[in-house]
Structures are given as C-alpha cells and as structure tokens.
Design an enzyme around this catalytic site. Structure first.
Site, PDB file in Angstrom:
ATOM      1  N   SER A  40       0.812  -1.219   0.000  1.00 34.95           N
ATOM      2  CA  SER A  40       0.000   0.000   0.000  1.00 34.95           C
ATOM      3  C   SER A  40       0.845   1.270   0.000  1.00 34.95           C
ATOM      4  O   SER A  40       0.306   2.370  -0.091  1.00 34.95           O
ATOM      5  CB  SER A  40      -0.923   0.018   1.224  1.00 34.95           C
ATOM      6  OG  SER A  40      -0.152   0.008   2.423  1.00 34.95           O
ATOM      7  N   LYS A 205      21.678   1.280 -12.731  1.00 34.05           N
ATOM      8  CA  LYS A 205      21.717   2.304 -13.773  1.00 34.05           C
ATOM      9  C   LYS A 205      22.747   1.957 -14.845  1.00 34.05           C
ATOM     10  O   LYS A 205      23.822   1.433 -14.557  1.00 34.05           O
ATOM     11  CB  LYS A 205      22.008   3.680 -13.160  1.00 34.05           C
ATOM     12  CG  LYS A 205      20.813   4.226 -12.372  1.00 34.05           C
ATOM     13  CD  LYS A 205      21.027   5.640 -11.930  1.00 34.05           C
ATOM     14  CE  LYS A 205      19.763   6.193 -11.258  1.00 34.05           C
ATOM     15  NZ  LYS A 205      18.668   6.423 -12.204  1.00 34.05           N
ATOM     16  N   HIS A 263      24.932   5.146  -2.566  1.00 28.50           N
ATOM     17  CA  HIS A 263      25.080   5.375  -4.003  1.00 28.50           C
ATOM     18  C   HIS A 263      26.503   5.785  -4.384  1.00 28.50           C
ATOM     19  O   HIS A 263      27.131   5.171  -5.260  1.00 28.50           O
ATOM     20  CB  HIS A 263      24.122   6.469  -4.481  1.00 28.50           C
ATOM     21  CG  HIS A 263      22.674   6.177  -4.236  1.00 28.50           C
ATOM     22  ND1 HIS A 263      22.172   4.896  -4.119  1.00 28.50           N
ATOM     23  CD2 HIS A 263      21.604   7.010  -4.113  1.00 28.50           C
ATOM     24  CE1 HIS A 263      20.864   4.963  -3.921  1.00 28.50           C
ATOM     25  NE2 HIS A 263      20.503   6.222  -3.908  1.00 28.50           N
ATOM     26  N   LYS A 366      22.017  16.113 -11.655  1.00 32.62           N
ATOM     27  CA  LYS A 366      23.198  15.493 -12.244  1.00 32.62           C
ATOM     28  C   LYS A 366      23.761  14.441 -11.317  1.00 32.62           C
ATOM     29  O   LYS A 366      23.820  14.623 -10.114  1.00 32.62           O
ATOM     30  CB  LYS A 366      24.274  16.548 -12.540  1.00 32.62           C
ATOM     31  CG  LYS A 366      25.532  15.988 -13.172  1.00 32.62           C
ATOM     32  CD  LYS A 366      26.448  17.090 -13.677  1.00 32.62           C
ATOM     33  CE  LYS A 366      27.202  17.770 -12.566  1.00 32.62           C
ATOM     34  NZ  LYS A 366      28.207  18.723 -13.080  1.00 32.62           N
TER      35      LYS A 366
END
EC number: 1.1.1.49
Length: 515
Positions: A40, A205, A263, A366
């Site tokens: 949900s 990515k 990341h 970016k």
C-alpha cells in the site's frame, strides 16, 4: 558510424537475461510468486508495481508468475490498481495485457508482527496454481523498523519447501555500523547470503554498470588508471529540488545516509577496484570489499555540511528553505548537502583524493563520475592548457566524454577545451534502456547478485562513515547555509581546491545532440 538496428525493450532485456544465465534456459515452466510486503506504500505503487508490469508486458517474467500484495491496510486488487496504474504508462493498445496482468494479482491484509497473518498469507500462496511448489520472491518495501518482525515471520510461515526463496531488502540498511550489524546478523540467521538481495537502485543504472566494461574491456584506460596520472576523482549527485513536504522522513536520515554512504560509495568502488577474476557476482564483490577496507574513517577536516535556504529571487518552492518545510523539526541541523574527501590507501591510489559531493536544492540534476588527470609535464603553451578529464555521466542524458585540448580553429596556434563524446541518447537512439528497477528485479529472478550489496560490503561502508555520523549527532554542528538553486556552499569548493581539484569554470559540457 554504422546505423543502429532498432531493438525493442523486450529484445534488450532478453539479451540481458541471456547474459545473466550465460546461455542457460530461463525456466518458463516454473511457478513464481512475487510478494510485495508493504503493497500500500509509495514505493510499491510508484516503482515496484509499475516495474513488474513492464517486465510482464514485455514477456520477461516467467510464464507462471503471480503477484501478491501484503500490507496492513484492508485493500482489494482494484484499490491497488487505482493507486499504481497511473505510473504504468500503459497505452490503449495494452488494455488486454493489462487485464491479464491484474488477473495475476491478489492481495492479503495482515499485521507485520502477527504470526497468524503470515499463516494466512502462506495459505493464500499455496492456493495459487502450483503455489506450494513455487519459487517465492519477497520484496520488503517497508520501513526498516519492521524488518526483523517481517523476516522472522516470513521464515517461520511463508517459505517455499520445494522452490527457491529470495528476499529483497531496501535501504536504509540500518543507521550506523551497530544497527546495521544487528539487522544483518538477524537476517543472516534466517536466510543464506545467496538468498538476500540488498538493493541499491543506483547499481542498476546503465552508466554505473558501464564503469566495469569501460575500465576492463578497453586497453587504453589500463595504463593511466592510477595515482601517476589521475589527480583526483569526483563523484557527484545533485538534485535541483528540496524536500517539498517530505522533510520529516529525510530529516531522520540526512544526506550522508540517504545518498553518500550507499550510491556514491558504490560508484567509488567501481572506479577504484582491481580487475576481478571474472564477472561472477562474488568475484566482483570481493574486489569492492578490498577497496572499502583500504579506506580509513572520514576525517572531520575533510567534510563540509550545508543546508539550503530560500532564494529571495526564486519562485515557488525555490523561495523556501529546508526549515520552511512544515514536516521538518524546528531548528533542525540536518545537512541537505555534504562534501567529503576519502582516500584509498593502496598502491594504485595512494594520495589521490576521492571527493564525494551530494545535495538537494542545487543548480541542476546530475549524477556523474569525473576523473581529473594531472597537468601535462613540460608545458609549451604558456599555461593555456587545462587538465584532461574523463566524465561518466549517470543522469540525465547518459554519456561518456573526455575533456581534452585541441587547436582552436583558425589562424592562431592556440589550444582550447573540447571533448570526445559518446552520448548514449544519440549513439544508441533506437535502443530502449531498461529502468534500474527493471534490471535489478530481473536479476533477482535470474539469481544474479553482482549488482546487489553483500553483507561485508555493507559493514565496511558503515565503518567508514559511522564515526562521522555519531560526531554530527553528538555535537550537532550548524550546517553552512546555501541558496536554493546554487552550486552549494563555497566552502565545499574551497575543500576541493585544497585537496587538489582544479575547477576553472570556463567549460561546461553541452549535450551536442538533440534527444
């Protein structure tokens, strides 16, 4: 340039699937159940359900795949459809396929800490076609506060006794080294490491995955990829927007936990690692761990923290600072910008600064990796030459380009900056690249863990940042204010200059192709 043959999304992902299996067949005859825990929530409706739909639409899921949503809310499949379908981008021609997709969906309401709820979920899965024998993939789209209860109950009540079981865990993987260790120890007591998929969507990515190919499939980069040639490495993540009413969640974690510790550090590993023995998942992750072990804890004098304030000349959200977000605690000192310098203390990288920069409400969107090379020795052009740079642009407009000096056209014999450019949107304009979540969820179905974080990687990442995070929480230093829409605090530029980065500000990459 050879003309590119148009490939459909299905063909592109099919090639990827074939590579993952290294020629083995994709077992279309197996029954698979994809269980979305937290069905949900925002992540489920905006990312997970759309991703599963795209894979299903393109024929990339095993033929007998069922999707089961689980959450505390009393919902129906119709409710799930209403919430998630706006993010599907489905065309009118896909209407029948869409109906088929939702016919494979079901939903079970239950508590996250209630054994009876999980027994009911298991009974529901067993009732599906060949459900008791099915491979089961559990996606934890949940806050980490319930991970322990959920994984314990899944292990006790919902595991397939015949098929495989895999679990996808979303970040944040804890708040620091200690909490991460507790969570890892708990999950590893229930599941084997080859069953655990800690997802960092940046590893899905295109250009992040391209780093390994760029480095290890091109001879030209091998001899120059070291401290003798590279002056510094800059890893950047910029967002042009602020928290926009979601600051309450962000304030709990801050920019370092949200972006830098995962990341950017993962991208650093791919830049700095040695060549793995193979592309086998553990061979790759072994090399990433070796890099992390060579990085010392962050030093406070190599850190700049900032927090955005409203731009008096801006419009709309740009006029509001972080503290103007009503969901942010009054007087919060949480950083929305951070610049940190790390050093990889090994023979290849000794003395080379790795500069990690990330922030919200900056001047552009970016994400990139930038390698700046040393000055040319024996300058004969009267200090007109700028440093060469190799830039891997992750988003937007995926590209690889090299900033270099060429002769300025015309009568004069003067150098000027230009670039050798590979912009994916132009060179591969007919190729439909899969979304990061598509690629990673397909990896889980295929059993490939190369682009997922292993427990020892996670531990080393937290080791590097935990002392700094604890110091920030204890001392609560006031972050440096920077204007919404700026490059961030000028102190960050000064830090980068101090450790050796040369920013001329005279050259800006412009996408030369109309996308």
């Amino acid at each position: 340039m050879a003309e590119q043959v148009a490939l459909s999304r299905t063909q592109v992902c099919g090639i990827l699937r074939e590579e993952l299996f290294q020629g083995d067949a994709f077992h279309q005859s197996d029954t698979h159940i994809f269980i979305i825990m937290g069905a949900s929530g925002d992540l489920a409706k905006k990312k997970i359900y759309p991703t599963i739909w795209w894979l299903f639409r393109d024929g990339l899921l095993p033929e007998n795949t069922f999707i089961v949503g689980y959450a505390r809310s009393r919902l129906t499949v119709a409710d799930i459809r209403k919430q998630s379908e706006p993010f599907f981008k489905a065309t009118p021609e896909e209407k029948l396929k869409l109906e088929d997709f939702f016919a494979r969906n079901s939903y079970v309401a239950g508590q996250y800490d209630d054994a009876a709820s999980y027994q009911r979920l298991n009974s529901h899965m067993n009732a599906l076609h060949l459900g008791s024998q099915a491979n089961r993939l559990f996606y934890l789209a949940l806050p980490p506060t319930v991970y322990e209860a959920v994984t314990k109950n899944i292990h006790e009540s919902c595991m397939s006794q015949i098929g495989w079981n895999r679990i996808i865990v979303e970040k944040p993987f804890g708040r620091d080294l200690q909490s991460s260790d507790r969570l890892s120890n708990h999950i590893s007591s229930l599941f084997r490491e080859d069953q655990i998929y800690r997802i960092d969507h940046y590893l899905g990515k295109e250009m992040v995955q391209n780093l390994m190919v760029l480095r290890f499939a091109n001879r030209i980069f091998g001899p120059i990829w070291n401290r003798d040639n590279i002056a510094c490495v800059i890893l950047t993540f910029k967002e042009p927007f602020g928290t926009e009413g979601r600051g309450g969640y962000f304030d709990e974690f801050g920019i370092i936990r949200d972006v830098m510790q995962n990341h950017l550090l993962q991208m650093l590993c791919l830049v700095a690692m040695e060549k793995p023995a193979s592309t086998n998942s553990d061979d790759v992750r072994d090399e990433k761990v070796k890099v992390l072990k060579c990085i010392s804890e962050v030093q406070a004098n190599n850190v700049v923290l900032g927090q955005y304030v409203g731009n008096p000349d801006g419009e709309g959200e740009a006029t509001k600072g972080y503290l103007d977000d009503p969901t942010v605690p009054r007087g919060s000192t949480t950083a929305t910008f951070a610049a940190v310098v790390l050093y990889v203390e090994n023979e290849r990288w000794d003395g080379v600064p790795f500069i990690l920069r990330c922030g919200k409400a900056l001047n552009e969107r970016k994400a990139e990796v930038r390698l700046q090379f040393h000055d040319v020795a024996g300058d004969i052009f009267h200090q007109q030459c700028k440093r060469n740079e190799l830039v891997i642009r992750v988003q937007p407009n995926e590209a690889v380009y090299t900033k270099m000096m060429t002769k300025k056209p015309g009568m004069f014999f003067n150098p000027e900056e230009s670039e050798l450019d590979l912009t994916y949107g132009n060179r591969y304009k007919n190729v439909k690249l899969p979304d990061a979540y598509e690629r990673l969820i397909l990896d889980v179905f295929c059993g490939s863990q190369m682009h997922f974080v292993r427990s020892d990687e996670l531990r080393e990442a937290w080791r590097i940042f935990t002392p700094l995070l604890h110091q920030i929480e204890l001392e609560k230093p006031k972050p440096i204010p920077y204007i919404y829409g700026s490059r961030g605090p000028t102190e960050a530029d000064e830090l980068m200059k101090r450790v050796g980065f040369q920013y001329e500000g005279t050259y800006k990459w412009v996408n030369p192709h109309k996308l």
